[in-house]
Design a protein around this motif. Structure first.
Motif, short mmCIF file in Angstrom:
data_model
loop_
_atom_site.label_atom_id
_atom_site.label_comp_id
_atom_site.label_asym_id
_atom_site.label_seq_id
_atom_site.Cartn_x
_atom_site.Cartn_y
_atom_site.Cartn_z
N ASP A 13 0.83 -1.21 0.00
CA ASP A 13 0.00 0.00 0.00
C ASP A 13 0.86 1.25 0.00
OD1 ASP A 13 -2.30 -1.52 0.11
OD2 ASP A 13 -2.27 -1.61 2.30
N GLY A 14 0.32 2.32 -0.56
CA GLY A 14 1.01 3.60 -0.55
C GLY A 14 0.02 4.74 -0.56
N LYS A 15 0.48 5.94 -0.20
CA LYS A 15 -0.37 7.12 -0.17
C LYS A 15 0.39 8.29 -0.80
CE LYS A 15 -2.69 5.78 4.13
NZ LYS A 15 -2.98 6.15 5.55
N VAL A 16 -0.34 9.11 -1.56
CA VAL A 16 0.22 10.32 -2.13
C VAL A 16 -0.75 11.47 -1.88
CG1 VAL A 16 0.94 11.49 -4.23
CG2 VAL A 16 1.50 9.08 -3.92
N ASN A 17 -0.25 12.56 -1.31
CA ASN A 17 -1.06 13.76 -1.08
C ASN A 17 -0.68 14.83 -2.08
OD1 ASN A 17 -2.20 12.54 1.18
ND2 ASN A 17 -0.66 13.37 2.55
N THR A 18 -1.64 15.63 -2.47
CA THR A 18 -1.37 16.75 -3.36
C THR A 18 -2.27 17.92 -3.00
OG1 THR A 18 -1.20 17.46 -5.68
CG2 THR A 18 -3.04 16.02 -5.11
N GLU A 19 -1.81 19.15 -3.24
CA GLU A 19 -2.60 20.34 -2.96
C GLU A 19 -2.45 21.33 -4.10
OE1 GLU A 19 -0.94 22.60 0.41
OE2 GLU A 19 0.57 21.02 0.50
N ASN A 20 -3.54 22.04 -4.39
CA ASN A 20 -3.57 22.97 -5.52
C ASN A 20 -4.46 24.16 -5.22
OD1 ASN A 20 -2.09 21.48 -7.70
ND2 ASN A 20 -3.70 19.96 -7.32
N LEU A 21 -4.16 25.27 -5.90
CA LEU A 21 -5.09 26.40 -5.90
C LEU A 21 -6.22 26.09 -6.87
CD1 LEU A 21 -2.65 29.46 -5.98
CD2 LEU A 21 -3.91 28.53 -4.02
N LEU A 22 -7.40 26.65 -6.60
CA LEU A 22 -8.58 26.42 -7.43
C LEU A 22 -9.12 27.76 -7.93
CD1 LEU A 22 -10.51 23.96 -5.06
CD2 LEU A 22 -8.87 23.35 -6.85
N ALA A 23 -9.60 27.78 -9.15
CA ALA A 23 -10.31 28.95 -9.71
C ALA A 23 -11.60 28.44 -10.32
CB ALA A 23 -9.46 29.66 -10.76
N THR A 24 -12.74 29.01 -9.89
CA THR A 24 -14.05 28.48 -10.27
C THR A 24 -14.96 29.58 -10.80
OG1 THR A 24 -13.90 26.77 -8.56
CG2 THR A 24 -16.09 27.25 -9.41
N VAL A 25 -15.72 29.26 -11.85
CA VAL A 25 -16.80 30.12 -12.33
C VAL A 25 -18.05 29.25 -12.43
CG1 VAL A 25 -15.36 31.78 -13.55
CG2 VAL A 25 -16.15 29.72 -14.74
N GLY A 26 -19.21 29.84 -12.13
CA GLY A 26 -20.42 29.03 -12.15
C GLY A 26 -21.68 29.84 -12.29
N VAL A 27 -22.81 29.14 -12.40
CA VAL A 27 -24.12 29.75 -12.48
C VAL A 27 -25.06 28.97 -11.58
CG1 VAL A 27 -23.85 30.66 -14.82
CG2 VAL A 27 -24.74 28.34 -14.48
N GLY A 28 -26.20 29.57 -11.26
CA GLY A 28 -27.16 28.87 -10.42
C GLY A 28 -28.51 29.56 -10.42
N TRP A 29 -29.46 28.90 -9.82
CA TRP A 29 -30.80 29.44 -9.68
C TRP A 29 -31.34 29.04 -8.32
CZ3 TRP A 29 -35.63 27.08 -8.94
CH2 TRP A 29 -36.74 27.93 -9.06
N ASP A 30 -31.91 30.01 -7.59
CA ASP A 30 -32.45 29.77 -6.26
C ASP A 30 -33.93 30.12 -6.20
OD1 ASP A 30 -30.04 28.96 -5.03
OD2 ASP A 30 -29.40 31.05 -4.81
N MET A 31 -34.63 29.45 -5.29
CA MET A 31 -36.04 29.76 -5.02
C MET A 31 -36.22 29.85 -3.52
SD MET A 31 -39.49 27.62 -6.00
CE MET A 31 -39.02 26.19 -5.01
N GLN A 32 -36.75 30.98 -3.06
CA GLN A 32 -37.00 31.18 -1.64
C GLN A 32 -38.43 30.79 -1.29
OE1 GLN A 32 -36.16 35.12 -0.17
NE2 GLN A 32 -37.11 34.73 1.82
N VAL A 33 -38.56 29.98 -0.25
CA VAL A 33 -39.86 29.59 0.28
C VAL A 33 -39.85 29.92 1.76
CG1 VAL A 33 -41.50 27.71 0.65
CG2 VAL A 33 -40.05 27.71 -1.40
N SER A 34 -40.55 30.99 2.13
CA SER A 34 -40.52 31.49 3.51
C SER A 34 -39.07 31.81 3.87
CB SER A 34 -41.13 30.46 4.45
OG SER A 34 -41.19 30.97 5.77
N ASN A 35 -38.51 31.20 4.93
CA ASN A 35 -37.12 31.46 5.30
C ASN A 35 -36.20 30.34 4.84
OD1 ASN A 35 -38.15 29.59 7.10
ND2 ASN A 35 -36.87 30.29 8.80
#
Length: 226
Positions: A83-105
């Protein structure tokens, strides 16, 4: 194996976190919150009406973040298994879209985004999912999310090592965050996600020390501010 057991444990923990957050939110938000939205027998002042503007509608987002991934290998040698393990870390840059609906609170929404990471050898991922949250104040939303993440190029980059030809490198995504409206049409968001890529098999001995059939079990923690 240990990796599979860990993935199952993380899945259970994720489900418990989501359930607990929703339970706490429903219990903790005071009943008087509804009174602040509509006071019986009174007309809300203009500034008070603005404070409770609806969250329903479309939105676009951009964020920067950090990702930490761990890959566990079950090395299938010609005569031995280790068995073996490898860790990695990176910066992230994200763009996105979405839609929300409010019902009361409560707020329910759909989300989709694309993320670039490991900028020296850019890796692309896409995400689609949904979120459900509760308004902690008229301008502050606490939410949990559930969705699906997949790498666009089908690769898993691990710094000096790169496993290629891993098809359908994807998995369940769970997380949560807090979003706050600062001004008309503008909000800030802090968000955490965990992506479980599950078990894949190396097809061509593409990682040093691995041969055909070697197992690769990976998961990634992501934090974004946007």
């Amino acid at each position: 194996g240990d990796a599979t057991a860990m993935q199952r444990s993380l899945g259970v923990i994720g489900a418990l976190i989501i359930t607990t957050l929703l339970a706490i939110a429903f219990v903790a938000v005071p009943v008087t919150f509804a009174d602040s939205i509509s006071k019986k027998g009174k007309v809300a002042a203009p500034d008070e009406a603005a404070a409770v503007a609806t969250w329903t509608g479309f939105h676009a987002s951009a964020a920067l973040g950090y990702g930490f991934a761990r890959s566990e290998f079950e090395k299938q040698g010609f005569f031995t298994t280790s068995d073996g393990k490898v860790n990695t870390e990176n910066l992230l840059a994200t763009v996105g879209v979405g839609w929300d609906m409010q019902v009361s609170n409560m707020v329910f929404g759909l989300m989709a985004d694309v993320t670039a990471s490991d900028f020296d050898n850019t890796e692309w991922k896409w995400f689609v999912g949904g979120r459900a949250g509760i308004l902690l104040t008229p301008k502050t939303l606490g939410y949990v999310l559930l969705g699906y993440t997949e790498t666009i190029d089908g690769q898993l980059a691990i710094k000096s090592l790169t496993t290629t030809k891993l098809e359908d490198l994807a998995g369940l995504t769970v997380g949560g965050g807090v979003e706050h409206v600062f001004a008309q049409g503008w909000a800030g968001r802090a968000e955490y996600r965990y992506v479980s890529y599950g078990n894949e098999r190396a097809p061509d001995g593409v990682v040093d020390g691995l041969v055909d059939g070697s197992r690769i079990d990976s998961g990634e923690h992501q934090i974004r501010i946007g």
